[in-house]
Design a protein around this motif. Structure first.
Motif, PDB file in Angstrom:
ATOM      1  N   ASN A 133      -5.403  -4.395  -5.586  1.00 27.70           N
ATOM      2  CA  ASN A 133      -6.147  -4.410  -4.491  1.00 27.70           C
ATOM      3  C   ASN A 133      -7.220  -3.071  -4.778  1.00 27.70           C
ATOM      4  O   ASN A 133      -7.086  -2.414  -5.929  1.00 27.70           O
ATOM      5  CB  ASN A 133      -5.282  -3.823  -3.321  1.00 27.70           C
ATOM      6  N   LEU A 134      -8.399  -3.347  -4.299  1.00 26.21           N
ATOM      7  CA  LEU A 134      -9.360  -2.485  -4.623  1.00 26.21           C
ATOM      8  C   LEU A 134     -10.430  -2.067  -3.287  1.00 26.21           C
ATOM      9  O   LEU A 134     -10.257  -3.091  -2.264  1.00 26.21           O
ATOM     10  CB  LEU A 134     -10.460  -2.827  -5.717  1.00 26.21           C
ATOM     11  N   THR A 135     -10.924  -1.241  -3.294  1.00 24.17           N
ATOM     12  CA  THR A 135     -11.710  -0.619  -1.850  1.00 24.17           C
ATOM     13  C   THR A 135     -13.085  -0.173  -2.689  1.00 24.17           C
ATOM     14  O   THR A 135     -13.114   0.604  -3.462  1.00 24.17           O
ATOM     15  CB  THR A 135     -11.231   0.323  -1.212  1.00 24.17           C
ATOM     16  N   VAL A 136     -14.240  -0.545  -2.065  1.00 22.63           N
ATOM     17  CA  VAL A 136     -15.572  -0.029  -2.517  1.00 22.63           C
ATOM     18  C   VAL A 136     -16.322   0.773  -1.259  1.00 22.63           C
ATOM     19  O   VAL A 136     -16.027   0.264  -0.062  1.00 22.63           O
ATOM     20  CB  VAL A 136     -16.476  -1.277  -2.934  1.00 22.63           C
ATOM     21  N   TYR A 137     -16.775   1.920  -1.329  1.00 21.25           N
ATOM     22  CA  TYR A 137     -17.446   2.592  -0.603  1.00 21.25           C
ATOM     23  C   TYR A 137     -18.709   2.772  -0.418  1.00 21.25           C
ATOM     24  O   TYR A 137     -19.191   2.874  -1.527  1.00 21.25           O
ATOM     25  CB  TYR A 137     -16.423   3.937  -0.470  1.00 21.25           C
ATOM     26  N   CYS A 138     -19.432   2.850   0.732  1.00 17.46           N
ATOM     27  CA  CYS A 138     -20.794   3.031   0.710  1.00 17.46           C
ATOM     28  C   CYS A 138     -20.831   4.031   1.998  1.00 17.46           C
ATOM     29  O   CYS A 138     -20.515   4.117   3.093  1.00 17.46           O
ATOM     30  CB  CYS A 138     -21.754   1.923   1.341  1.00 17.46           C
TER      31      CYS A 138
ATOM     32  N   ALA B  72      -5.436  -8.495  -3.486  1.00 17.52           N
ATOM     33  CA  ALA B  72      -5.066  -9.504  -4.569  1.00 17.52           C
ATOM     34  C   ALA B  72      -6.200 -10.042  -5.192  1.00 17.52           C
ATOM     35  O   ALA B  72      -6.529 -11.344  -5.159  1.00 17.52           O
ATOM     36  CB  ALA B  72      -4.090 -10.372  -3.938  1.00 17.52           C
ATOM     37  N   ALA B  73      -6.962  -9.231  -5.974  1.00 17.36           N
ATOM     38  CA  ALA B  73      -8.071  -9.560  -6.653  1.00 17.36           C
ATOM     39  C   ALA B  73      -8.135 -10.739  -7.554  1.00 17.36           C
ATOM     40  O   ALA B  73      -6.909 -10.798  -8.111  1.00 17.36           O
ATOM     41  CB  ALA B  73      -8.786  -8.280  -7.402  1.00 17.36           C
TER      42      ALA B  73
END
Lengths: 113, 117
Positions: A18-23, A78-79
């Protein structure tokens, strides 16, 4: 100039993670978009968020707009290798009657099989 | 829906010549179009905002006499790179905003790879 800080800049993970990208910004946006771009092609719109606190889901992708409309996140569950690409966030703010987009620096994601 | 085309997809020209790139919204009307430049593995750099029937608004540092923008109709904007030099080589991308959508999102063309020799 409205600044939009996007992190991380690079992400290399294994399939299934899993991953998270932030702005993040100090400015309030009228709306915010997330795009995905593959090499040699134009960005493709994934989602637009408009309301503070809004959450939208697109299959394994979850997008959230902050309550104050200053920040947003993209979470991928689940990339898969097909998720590889450059992810861009763009905040839109009003300026003299125009709605000008401001792009983050982008997050280059590589998902290894 | 919301398809934007860009032509040509790639072009090679000699230093000193001019190149015109077309951006068309195929299935919607766009009062506003944007022109971007993108360097490898980097984000988009906004060059100018093109409004139908009026002069384009250029971002700081972008030479308006070098990058001529014309937005003559609700479906067509053009970018002309005049007297091109090798440093103008880049990936140029246009986008169009659908006037009927309230989220102010843009739809992008596939980009034009310009190489100046």
């Amino acid at each position: 100039t409205q600044l939009l800080e996007q992190s991380p800049q690079f992400l290399s993970i294994q399939e299934g993670e899993n991953l998270t990208v932030y702005c993040n910004s100090s400015s309030v946006f009228s709306s915010l978009q997330w795009y995905r771009q593959e090499p040699g092609e134009g960005p493709v719109l994934l989602v637009t968020v408009v309301t503070g606190g809004e959450v939208k889901k697109l299959k394994r992708l979850t997008f959230q707009f902050g309550d104050a409309r200053k920040d947003s996140s993209l979470h991928i569950t689940a990339a898969q290798p097909g998720d590889t690409g450059l992810y861009l966030c763009a905040g839109v703010h009003a300026s003299g009657g125009s709605y000008i987009p401001t792009f983050g620096r982008g997050t280059s994601l590589i998902v290894h099989p | 829906g919301a398809v934007v085309s860009q032509h040509p997809s790639w072009v090679i020209c000699k230093s000193g010549t001019s190149v015109k790139i077309e951006c068309r919204s195929l299935d919607f009307q766009a009062t506003t179009m944007f022109w971007y430049r993108q360097f490898p593995k980097q984000s988009l750099m906004l060059m100018a905002t093109s409004n139908e029937g009026s002069k384009a608004t250029y971002e700081q540092g972008v030479e308006k006499d070098k990058f001529l923008i014309n937005h003559a109709s609700l479906t067509l904007s053009t970018l002309t790179v005049t007297s091109a030099h090798p440093e103008d080589s880049s990936f140029y991308i246009c986008s169009a905003r659908d006037i009927t959508r309230v989220g102010y999102e843009q739809y992008f063309g596939p980009g034009t790879r310009l190489t100046v020799t």
